[in-house]
Enzyme design. Structure first.
Site, PDB file in Angstrom:
ATOM      1  N   SER A   7       0.847  -1.193   0.000  1.00  0.00           N
ATOM      2  CA  SER A   7       0.000   0.000   0.000  1.00  0.00           C
ATOM      3  C   SER A   7       0.880   1.239   0.000  1.00  0.00           C
ATOM      4  O   SER A   7       1.649   1.478   0.928  1.00  0.00           O
ATOM      5  CB  SER A   7      -0.903   0.004   1.236  1.00  0.00           C
ATOM      6  OG  SER A   7      -1.504   1.276   1.360  1.00  0.00           O
ATOM      7  N   MET A  36      -8.857   8.426  -0.315  1.00  0.00           N
ATOM      8  CA  MET A  36      -9.651   8.876   0.847  1.00  0.00           C
ATOM      9  C   MET A  36     -10.132  10.297   0.608  1.00  0.00           C
ATOM     10  O   MET A  36      -9.390  11.124   0.065  1.00  0.00           O
ATOM     11  CB  MET A  36      -8.782   8.846   2.112  1.00  0.00           C
ATOM     12  CG  MET A  36      -8.166   7.499   2.401  1.00  0.00           C
ATOM     13  SD  MET A  36      -7.314   7.514   3.988  1.00  0.00           S
ATOM     14  CE  MET A  36      -6.520   5.908   3.929  1.00  0.00           C
ATOM     15  N   HIS A  68      -8.537   1.171  -3.872  1.00  0.00           N
ATOM     16  CA  HIS A  68      -9.445   1.039  -2.727  1.00  0.00           C
ATOM     17  C   HIS A  68     -10.070   2.407  -2.475  1.00  0.00           C
ATOM     18  O   HIS A  68      -9.402   3.322  -1.988  1.00  0.00           O
ATOM     19  CB  HIS A  68      -8.608   0.552  -1.521  1.00  0.00           C
ATOM     20  CG  HIS A  68      -9.363   0.422  -0.248  1.00  0.00           C
ATOM     21  ND1 HIS A  68      -8.733   0.166   0.964  1.00  0.00           N
ATOM     22  CD2 HIS A  68     -10.691   0.493   0.031  1.00  0.00           C
ATOM     23  CE1 HIS A  68      -9.641   0.097   1.915  1.00  0.00           C
ATOM     24  NE2 HIS A  68     -10.833   0.297   1.382  1.00  0.00           N
ATOM     25  N   MET A 139     -11.676  -5.065   6.036  1.00  0.00           N
ATOM     26  CA  MET A 139     -10.845  -4.072   6.727  1.00  0.00           C
ATOM     27  C   MET A 139     -10.548  -4.595   8.128  1.00  0.00           C
ATOM     28  O   MET A 139     -11.464  -4.873   8.898  1.00  0.00           O
ATOM     29  CB  MET A 139     -11.590  -2.728   6.847  1.00  0.00           C
ATOM     30  CG  MET A 139     -11.600  -1.861   5.605  1.00  0.00           C
ATOM     31  SD  MET A 139      -9.989  -1.510   4.855  1.00  0.00           S
ATOM     32  CE  MET A 139      -9.064  -0.804   6.207  1.00  0.00           C
ATOM     33  N   GLY A 147      -0.587   2.114   9.711  1.00  0.00           N
ATOM     34  CA  GLY A 147       0.153   1.958  10.963  1.00  0.00           C
ATOM     35  C   GLY A 147      -0.685   1.607  12.175  1.00  0.00           C
ATOM     36  O   GLY A 147      -0.209   1.717  13.308  1.00  0.00           O
ATOM     37  N   GLY A 179      -2.938  -3.466   9.409  1.00  0.00           N
ATOM     38  CA  GLY A 179      -2.211  -4.153  10.477  1.00  0.00           C
ATOM     39  C   GLY A 179      -1.654  -5.502  10.077  1.00  0.00           C
ATOM     40  O   GLY A 179      -1.411  -6.363  10.929  1.00  0.00           O
TER      41      GLY A 179
HETATM   42  C1  DX5 Z   1      -6.181   2.007   5.698  1.00  0.00           C
HETATM   43  C2  DX5 Z   1      -5.820   1.584   4.312  1.00  0.00           C
HETATM   44  C3  DX5 Z   1      -4.732   0.577   4.252  1.00  0.00           C
HETATM   45  C4  DX5 Z   1      -3.418   1.017   4.850  1.00  0.00           C
HETATM   46  C5  DX5 Z   1      -2.858  -0.156   5.583  1.00  0.00           C
HETATM   47  O1  DX5 Z   1      -7.336   2.765   5.692  1.00  0.00           O
HETATM   48  O2  DX5 Z   1      -6.932   1.052   3.610  1.00  0.00           O
HETATM   49  O3  DX5 Z   1      -4.530   0.081   2.922  1.00  0.00           O
HETATM   50  O4  DX5 Z   1      -2.483   1.458   3.906  1.00  0.00           O
HETATM   51  O5  DX5 Z   1      -1.763   0.276   6.293  1.00  0.00           O
HETATM   52  P1  DX5 Z   1      -0.992  -0.659   7.320  1.00  0.00           P
HETATM   53  O6  DX5 Z   1      -0.515  -1.854   6.553  1.00  0.00           O
HETATM   54  O7  DX5 Z   1       0.124   0.211   7.794  1.00  0.00           O
HETATM   55  O8  DX5 Z   1      -1.962  -1.035   8.401  1.00  0.00           O
HETATM   56 ZN    ZN Z   2      -6.552  -0.015   1.609  1.00  0.00          ZN
END
Ligand code: DX5
Ligand code: ZN
Length: 224
Positions: A7, A36, A68, A139, A147, A179
């Site tokens: 990501s 986002m 996404h 999710m 993070g 995560g």
């Molecule tokens: C969060 C995103 C994820 C994010 C995951 O809203 O959809 O794709 O990048 O990040 P990590 O792997 O750091 O949890």
């Molecule tokens: Zn994502």
């Protein structure tokens, strides 16, 4: 074989293209791009122009562009993201009263259709769309930021959806996002996920991106 989807959210925003290249050179087959809007989630990232800039980098590596959409009214942006180079377009079930219509729009635009579930959304909300989806995204953190820590209940949701997809004879991908790190990767695979999204576990920490990808690879092969 599991798919690793780095990501870009966790990469240096001034070097997105270089960071995408760095990860894909190490072998992952998908590039995960988090859009986002500051409404559906409390953060703003980027729109179709950044997807358009990164899609050629994915193509160089035969990787798929996995977009996404964490945005309200995703139906208004499907064509723009498809035209920018998305291969898969994932929308949140929580944003779509007319999810079937959006799926049709995504296919008409030439992309695969994914549907995402927030941690508090029960898998039952997908019942009618499940036989049609190309991808289901669980999710495993509340969307908006990288993070965060993996929410343990997500594993049960993955197991439940894997059973449902198998019962339907569906080939849809089951993706887990949030995560994810080498320490829980094998467990998530065993639960039924086949696409692992990882942001900070790829772009964070002291090791190089290549070393971080390698850590996933050894976590997924050594313990089989
Ligand atoms: C969060 C995103 C994820 C994010 C995951 O809203 O959809 O794709 O990048 O990040 P990590 O792997 O750091 O949890
Ligand atoms: Zn994502």
């Amino acid at each position: 074989m599991p798919i690793l989807a780095p990501s870009i959210l966790a990469a240096d925003p001034g070097r997105y293209a270089a960071c995408a290249r760095e990860a894909l050179e190490a072998g992952p087959e998908w590039l995960h791009l988090d859009v986002m809007d500051g409404h559906f989630v409390p953060n703003i990232t980027f729109g179709p122009d950044v997807v358009r800039a990164l899609a050629p980098v994915a193509r160089e590596h035969d990787a798929r562009v996995d977009v996404h959409l964490m945005i309200e009214e995703p139906q208004d942006y499907v064509d723009a993201f498809a035209e920018a180079g998305a291969d898969l377009l994932t929308v949140h079930v929580e944003t779509c009263p007319h999810l079937h219509r959006v799926a049709q729009q995504v296919w008409d635009a030439g992309c695969e259709f994914g549907v995402a579930l927030n941690p508090a959304t029960p898998p039952g909300h997908l019942e009618s769309i499940l036989p049609l989806a190309d991808l289901v995204l669980v999710m495993s953190v509340n969307p908006g930021f990288g993070g965060q820590s993996f929410i343990p209940q997500s594993k049960g949701k993955i197991q439940h959806l894997r059973r449902q997809l198998n019962a339907l004879g569906s080939n849809a991908h089951l993706q887990v996002d949030g995560g994810v790190h080498p320490g829980n990767a094998m467990d998530l695979l065993r639960a039924g996920a086949d696409v692992l999204v990882a942001g900070s576990a790829i772009y964070g920490g002291d090791q190089s991106v290549a070393e971080n990808v390698e850590a996933f690879r050894s976590a997924l092969t050594l313990k089989v």
